[in-house]
Design an enzyme around this catalytic site. Structure first.
Site, short mmCIF file in Angstrom:
data_model
loop_
_atom_site.label_atom_id
_atom_site.label_comp_id
_atom_site.label_asym_id
_atom_site.label_seq_id
_atom_site.Cartn_x
_atom_site.Cartn_y
_atom_site.Cartn_z
N HIS A 280 0.83 -1.21 0.00
CA HIS A 280 0.00 0.00 0.00
C HIS A 280 0.87 1.26 0.00
CE1 HIS A 280 -4.44 0.61 0.50
NE2 HIS A 280 -4.07 1.86 0.69
N ARG A 315 9.70 4.16 -8.99
CA ARG A 315 9.93 5.56 -9.40
C ARG A 315 10.82 5.70 -10.61
NH1 ARG A 315 6.43 5.58 -6.48
NH2 ARG A 315 6.02 6.81 -4.61
#
Ligand code: FNR
Length: 408
Positions: A280, A315
């Site tokens: 999460h 990322r």
């Protein structure tokens, strides 16, 4: 800097930070407790290297992936995020449109502001629907019935929120229902007039449209949010819920949030079609390992063919390539596209996707890989903890004899 001169996802974060009041930025950016899990998610990628292979013709490269019977242009997608309308009105619809243009999946959260019925027509091939099970079985059944009627390609059930977590940035900022805006928070928000104007013009807290049908006629956005807060999280949710959804939903079913290999095995036994391995984004259990670290065991548990989508902390294009080498089919990310949409609407989300796509392509070329789906562990180079940057066998067989020869 603007959205077109942003050269990486961190730039999008910086742009969003300028545009959003701190209370909203922190809600996106923050994690649980001490935010160790948040940091761990990034550190996990940093422990792996890719070993380049050269002198292979890499002039043509293919990063497309097939998931649940459909081909997508890139091994990336947009994770489900609730309340995106708070960062920009209609953010969910912009994310859906950006996903459609990039030909990648967008997981619409049931806690989003757009309803499934509003978002799906924008990108029928790209919107997947993510739901949480609630404490009300009739509503759970109705959510699945609505999915059956609207027909998203994939139904995703998130299971990693048995209770609310301790997000300390939110608590300090007063980001909870009912909102307790301190004068300091309001004053800080006024430093972001664009956001304040949009917020006021659209009537304040945005409506969680998926939940409106379950609230009394004419309920305000605040009342619908309160209703949502009484229905979720639902700590009684268990495997029977997955069984029930499996029986009722004929399409592809994905479970998001499992981290234990035995849970992954159980999901497969129940007929689940895919997993999103995720913590999460470090927002729930601060002591959780990073999904990347558990990925090889998860892959071993479900076998070679079941799609595993890696989520949390992705990322860079190299992160996605590394995840693939460790057993993921593809990867999704949540905050970067939210930052993009907060900074510049659909163009900002599109920029996040484009940057990642370009990076994946560049990394593939750098390591001599023409086809994303052919990536495997042979491209990985992971130094053992505490070891020098060569494996001992390489050192003994290749390096030491040369050192001896030079030393005479
Ligand atoms: C989330 N996440 C989330 N997950 C989910 O299954 N349903 C949801 O409604 C939400 N809501 C949500 C809101 C916000 C603001 C964030 C940042 C995240 C978690 C999300 O799907 C995903 O797991 C993480 O965002 C992945 O981590 P990164 O990519 O943000 O590091």
């Amino acid at each position: 800097m603007n959205i077109q001169t942003a050269i990486n996802l961190d730039d999008l974060r910086r742009l969003a930070r300028r545009r959003l009041p701190r209370i909203a930025f922190d809600f996106i950016d923050g994690g649980a407790d001490d935010e160790r899990c948040l940091r761990r998610n990034r550190e996990a990628f940093e422990r792996h290297c890719l070993l380049p292979r050269y002198l292979r013709d890499v002039s043509k490269r293919d990063q497309s992936v097939t998931l649940f019977g459909r081909s997508y242009a890139s091994p990336i997608g947009i994770s489900p995020t609730g309340l995106a309308g708070l960062f920009r009105p209609d953010a969910d619809l912009m994310l859906a449109a950006a996903a459609r243009e990039a030909n990648v999946p967008f997981l619409l959260s049931s806690a989003a502001n757009a309803s499934l019925e509003d978002a799906l027509p924008i990108a029928p091939d790209h919107v997947w629907f993510q739901m949480y099970c609630t404490s009300n079985e009739q509503i759970n059944d109705d959510l699945v019935a609505r999915a059956r009627a609207a027909k998203p390609r994939v139904l995703v059930v998130s299971v990693d929120v048995p209770v609310n977590s301790n997000r300390e940035r939110n608590r300090r900022n007063g980001f909870s229902r009912p909102f307790r805006m301190t004068p300091g928070v309001v004053l800080e928000a006024l430093g972001h007039p664009g956001w304040v104007l949009r917020y006021l013009r659209t009537g304040g807290i945005p409506m969680m449209r998926n939940w409106k049908p379950y609230a009394p006629e004419g309920a305000s956005a605040g009342e619908v949010a309160d209703l949502y807060g009484t229905l979720t999280p639902a700590p009684m949710v268990n495997w029977d819920h997955i069984r029930r959804i499996r029986d009722a939903w004929p399409g592809a079913l994905v479970v998001k949030g499992l981290m234990h290999p035995e849970d992954a095995g159980e999901a497969v036994r129940l007929g689940v079609d895919g997993l999103v391995v995720s913590n999460h984004g470090g927002r729930q259990l601060d002591a959780a390992p990073s999904p990347l670290d558990v990925l090889p065991q998860m892959r071993a548990s479900v076998g070679e063919d079941l799609p595993i989508i890696l989520d949390s902390g992705v990322r860079r294009g190299s992160d996605i390539v590394i995840a693939r080498c460790l057993g993921a089919t593809s990867a999704i990310f949540g905050r970067p596209t939210l930052f993009g949409v907060a900074a510049a609407g659909q163009a900002g989300a599109a920029r996040a996707l484009q940057l990642m796509r370009n990076e994946v392509d560049m990394v593939m070329a750098q390591i001599g890989c023409r086809n994303f789906s052919e990536l495997d562990a042979s491209y990985l180079w992971t130094p053992a903890p505490g070891q020098p940057q060569t494996t001992s066998s390489t050192y003994e067989t290749a390096v030491r004899p040369r050192v001896r020869a030079v030393q005479g």
